[in-house]
Design a protein around this motif. Structure first.
Motif, PDB file in Angstrom:
ATOM      1  N   UNK A 203       0.796  -1.220   0.000  1.00  0.00           N
ATOM      2  CA  UNK A 203       0.000   0.000   0.000  1.00  0.00           C
ATOM      3  C   UNK A 203       0.825   1.264   0.000  1.00  0.00           C
ATOM      4  N   UNK A 204       2.151   1.114   0.008  1.00  0.00           N
ATOM      5  CA  UNK A 204       2.978   2.316  -0.044  1.00  0.00           C
ATOM      6  C   UNK A 204       2.923   2.942  -1.428  1.00  0.00           C
ATOM      7  N   UNK A 205       2.561   2.125  -2.405  1.00  0.00           N
ATOM      8  CA  UNK A 205       2.484   2.641  -3.778  1.00  0.00           C
ATOM      9  C   UNK A 205       1.029   2.714  -4.238  1.00  0.00           C
ATOM     10  N   UNK A 206       0.095   2.516  -3.294  1.00  0.00           N
ATOM     11  CA  UNK A 206      -1.313   2.565  -3.669  1.00  0.00           C
ATOM     12  C   UNK A 206      -1.686   3.997  -4.024  1.00  0.00           C
ATOM     13  N   UNK A 207      -2.164   4.179  -5.258  1.00  0.00           N
ATOM     14  CA  UNK A 207      -2.481   5.529  -5.702  1.00  0.00           C
ATOM     15  C   UNK A 207      -3.978   5.760  -5.844  1.00  0.00           C
ATOM     16  N   UNK A 208      -4.711   4.699  -6.159  1.00  0.00           N
ATOM     17  CA  UNK A 208      -6.158   4.859  -6.341  1.00  0.00           C
ATOM     18  C   UNK A 208      -6.520   5.016  -7.805  1.00  0.00           C
ATOM     19  N   UNK A 209      -5.866   4.237  -8.660  1.00  0.00           N
ATOM     20  CA  UNK A 209      -6.068   4.365 -10.104  1.00  0.00           C
ATOM     21  C   UNK A 209      -7.484   3.973 -10.505  1.00  0.00           C
ATOM     22  N   UNK A 526      -4.659  -0.874  -6.475  1.00  0.00           N
ATOM     23  CA  UNK A 526      -5.952  -0.866  -5.822  1.00  0.00           C
ATOM     24  C   UNK A 526      -5.934  -1.553  -4.486  1.00  0.00           C
TER      25      UNK A 526
ATOM     26  N   UNK B  29       5.713   5.838  -4.615  1.00  0.00           N
ATOM     27  CA  UNK B  29       4.434   5.660  -5.294  1.00  0.00           C
ATOM     28  C   UNK B  29       4.601   5.564  -6.798  1.00  0.00           C
ATOM     29  N   UNK B  72       2.482   9.043  -2.039  1.00  0.00           N
ATOM     30  CA  UNK B  72       1.190   8.547  -1.583  1.00  0.00           C
ATOM     31  C   UNK B  72       1.048   8.831  -0.093  1.00  0.00           C
ATOM     32  N   UNK B  74       0.411   6.870   2.329  1.00  0.00           N
ATOM     33  CA  UNK B  74       1.081   5.903   3.182  1.00  0.00           C
ATOM     34  C   UNK B  74       2.598   6.085   3.144  1.00  0.00           C
ATOM     35  N   UNK B  75       3.140   6.505   2.011  1.00  0.00           N
ATOM     36  CA  UNK B  75       4.594   6.619   1.889  1.00  0.00           C
ATOM     37  C   UNK B  75       5.110   7.957   2.408  1.00  0.00           C
ATOM     38  N   UNK B 108      -5.721  11.097  -8.312  1.00  0.00           N
ATOM     39  CA  UNK B 108      -5.893   9.912  -7.477  1.00  0.00           C
ATOM     40  C   UNK B 108      -6.036  10.325  -6.021  1.00  0.00           C
ATOM     41  N   UNK B 109      -6.986   9.672  -5.326  1.00  0.00           N
ATOM     42  CA  UNK B 109      -7.297  10.122  -3.967  1.00  0.00           C
ATOM     43  C   UNK B 109      -6.189   9.846  -2.968  1.00  0.00           C
ATOM     44  N   UNK B 110      -5.327   8.880  -3.280  1.00  0.00           N
ATOM     45  CA  UNK B 110      -4.314   8.525  -2.294  1.00  0.00           C
ATOM     46  C   UNK B 110      -2.978   9.212  -2.567  1.00  0.00           C
ATOM     47  N   UNK B 111      -2.952  10.140  -3.499  1.00  0.00           N
ATOM     48  CA  UNK B 111      -1.707  10.810  -3.855  1.00  0.00           C
ATOM     49  C   UNK B 111      -1.673  12.191  -3.211  1.00  0.00           C
TER      50      UNK B 111
END
Lengths: 535, 175
Positions: A203-209, A526, B29, B72, B74-75, B108-111
């Motif tokens: 989840x460190x690279x989770x962006x929400x694509x 995701x 990310x 992101x 989290x990062x 993107x919502x997590x960025x």
């Protein structure tokens, strides 16, 4: 067994629970069932060994319809059976499939975090893929969620795995660690040098694509989806355009299809050589790392000559490809492939004969065929355990319908077998590229596709270098997609690492992780995983 | 010890820093595209090591932080932590379009955004992904700037907190 008989068989197996059945496409069967029957249906399919659980898609039908849908996709050859369970928008629940398919726990966690669906009896219901500071009760994949609104940061404990007692010795690895090229967090519980428990947090690279695609039109999404993963970018773009073309009712010209697969083949070569280098590096064999990456530049040069870019070639457009392969370029590709063939033979010789290297790979992380099937492994990792799983062979697409490729397997199931299978696969790929180049059909490069894609659903599967990439695409007839679900092979293959790490030496952990060729950015488009219980 | 009290030490430090900078790579990310190009930069064809640059594992040994990808949620905290663990003076190189502006992942919502919205950045290398030659060029330019401006005062003084209190870059959230 052909597709039609497969589907008829599935229909018969699922008859007791079927509320309604439909054949949306010739290779697909949709069965509407009640949410409580999911476990029974899956158990029945598994008992008859009908296919494997490929993905679970969550679908928000919108506030007007007032319902969510969970789609369980099972694949056997080219046939796809989808179990559709309808749930209320709030407080819906589903039983876990974990005892049948351990990999389902990854998919189920996605459902619960993205849609707020409760999964009953799941081995772990902790936060999975959203960041630690994500507010509770906000479900990003629901239609009313606006990705442009910044979510408040919630208080969190800094520990990713809070449930630790003082009795055990934990070795954390990552997210920033020399052995990992990408961020992932692993926590190994050790007894001396032996790992007793493995947990991981992605989840460190989770962006929400998957949410972002809903806000952009079909053409814009092509460029976004190509960047799901920088290593197999072409695979993602191909899976996407193939699905969209099917929805639009057009077919890419034959020459475009052939060029797509030439690029895909070159991508497979670059990806496997990259993996060979990184894995050798994890084993402490830096010479092999440097040599294989030097030779990889041959493929990169070819890709650059064809497309103008080394990574993210952007070869696809919806309805065809952007560039042609001219005879001179084909000659360059052939010369490059000849050189690579010789080098790959050399590498194959090294990984099967170097004593020191064999001590790191032979008999390490062994997975037999039953385990591999049960764990739901895909791609070369599965093939190294003797499971015949390759979309190019099972459900041929594009030029593979005319020029079939052979499937490379090994029964050994250890790390050495994964090296051998991947390298031998390159010979098959090289031959496939040559065959396609020899028989490049003459046709247009692309066909026109309307801006608005007709309403409908489709599933597109492509064999990525790491295994089956699965795309579920739903259009509502507008110029933007309603839902795109991406399931990448690395996600399924994590079960191999987590199930094999306990009992292994701690020093083998990096190689075990590298051995399945993980791709964090693919996973994290995701989903992320926090913890996997072990039986 | 005051700076410039012993100019010879300063010169020696700059000489050492410019000729053998150690780098650490952090992916916050990225899609891997830039990461594999950074790795390719270290392999025989491009061989970044001829400039003395060595990629190694611990932030505590590193002079240069090479960042890829948008940040992101989290990062973000881990990126700040990695940056703070590095001894001063430290330099940050942002590699790739996403690191510069969040690129295709802007919606993107997590960025959270680009690297420079989270930590101060010294060199930007654009491209999707940048070619290895571009990465080498960026790093060499950074090293050259160190040679002409020893001491790197502005680096030492920019704290993470300060950079975080800045308004979000106009590149983000273009409505």
């Amino acid at each position: 067994m052909n597709t039609l008989t497969s589907l008829e068989q599935a229909e018969k197996i699922l008859a007791p629970w079927t509320k309604e059945a439909a054949r949306p496409e010739p290779n697909r069967l949709d069965i509407i069932i009640s949410g409580d029957d999911v476990f029974a249906c899956t158990a029945a399919l598994k008992q008859e060994s009908w296919g494997y659980l490929s993905a679970i898609t969550g679908l928000d039908l919108g506030p007007d319809a007032g319902a969510l849908e969970a789609l369980y996709h099972f694949c056997q050859g080219a046939a796809i059976t989808t179990l559709r369970a309808r749930l209320p928008r709030q407080g819906g629940s589903l039983p876990t499939l974990y005892p049948l398919y351990p990999v389902s726990s990854f998919f189920e966690r996605e459902l619960s975090e993205m849609f707020g669906i409760t999964v009953i009896n799941t081995p772990d219901s902790n936060r999975l893929f959203l960041p630690d500071d994500w507010p509770v009760g906000v479900f990003p994949m629901l239609k009313e969620f606006d990705p442009k609104v910044e979510q408040p940061r919630m208080e969190t404990s800094s520990q990713t795995f809070p449930s630790q007692d003082g009795q055990k010795f934990y070795v954390p690895i990552g997210p920033q660690h020399p052995a990992l090229k990408e961020p992932g967090h692993f926590e190994f519980t050790v007894d001396g040098e032996v790992i007793t428990e493995a947990r991981m947090r992605l989840g460190y690279v989770h962006r929400g694509i998957e949410k972002a695609v809903e806000g952009q039109n079909w053409v814009q999404n092509l460029y976004l989806l190509e960047r799901v993963c920088g290593i197999c970018s072409h695979t993602h773009a191909t899976a996407y355009v193939m699905g969209v073309e099917r929805l639009a009712g057009v077919e890419a010209p034959l020459r475009a299809q052939a060029i797509r697969e030439v690029i895909a083949g070159l991508e497979r070569i670059h990806s496997h050589l990259l993996w060979l280098g990184v894995s050798a590096h994890e084993a402490g064999f830096d010479t092999l790392f440097m040599y294989s990456w030097r030779d990889r530049e041959t493929v990169m040069d070819i890709l650059e000559a064809l497309s103008g870019n080394r990574v993210n070639y952007s070869a696809n457009i919806i309805g065809g490809v952007k560039f042609d392969i001219y005879p001179e370029q084909a000659a360059t590709i052939r010369t490059g492939l000849e050189y690579l063939e010789e080098r790959i033979r050399h590498y194959l010789d090294i990984v099967t004969s170097d004593t020191l290297f064999l001590q790191r790979t032979r008999g390490v992380g062994q997975i037999n065929r039953e385990e591999a099937t049960h764990l739901g492994l895909l791609g070369p990792t599965a093939r190294a355990s003797g499971v015949l799983r390759d979309v190019r062979v099972e459900a041929p697409y594009g030029p593979y319908t005319r020029y079939p490729v052979s499937i490379v397997t090994s029964e050994a199931g250890d790390l050495e077998a994964r090296f051998i299978v991947r390298l031998k696969e390159l010979f098959v790929t090289i031959n496939a590229i040559r065959t396609i180049l020899d028989n490049l059909p003459e046709s247009e490069m692309s066909v026109r596709v309307p801006r608005r894609i007709p309403a409908g659903e489709t599933i597109s599967r492509v064999e990525a270098p790491r295994g089956e990439a699965f795309y579920f695409i739903k259009s509502n007839g507008s110029d933007k997609p309603e839902r795109i679900k991406i399931r990448t092979p690395s996600l399924c293959n994590w079960t191999a690492v987590l199930s094999k790490a306990p009992g292994s030496q701690l020093a083998d952990a990096p190689l075990l992780i590298a051995g399945m060729d993980p791709c964090f950015s693919c996973n994290d488009r995701m989903i992320t995983v926090k913890r996997l219980e072990h039986s | 010890m005051q700076k410039n009290q012993f100019p010879i030490f300063e010169k020696l430090k700059t000489w050492a820093r410019v000729n053998s900078p150690w780098a650490i790579h952090f992916n916050s990310g990225s899609c891997n595209g830039c990461d594999i190009e950074i790795l390719a930069t270290l392999t025989p064809r491009y061989d970044l090591e001829r400039f003395g640059v060595k990629l190694q594992g611990s932030p505590r040994h590193a002079d240069i932080l090479i960042c890829t990808g948008p940040v992101t949620r989290q990062a973000r905290e881990r990126l700040i932590r990695t940056y703070e663990q590095m001894p001063e003076p430290r330099f940050v190189v942002a590699v790739g379009s996403c690191a510069l502006s969040a690129g295709v992942f802007q919606n993107c919502y997590n960025v959270v955004g680009s690297i420079d919205e989270v930590i101060p950045v010294d060199a930007f290398i654009p491209g999707c992904p940048p070619r290895p030659e571009a990465i080498i060029d960026g790093l060499v330019k950074l090293l050259q700037s160190l040679q002409t401006a020893p001491g790197t005062e502005n680096q030492d003084q920019v704290s993470v907190e300060k950079s975080l209190s800045r308004p979000a870059s106009s590149l983000m959230r273009i409505e």
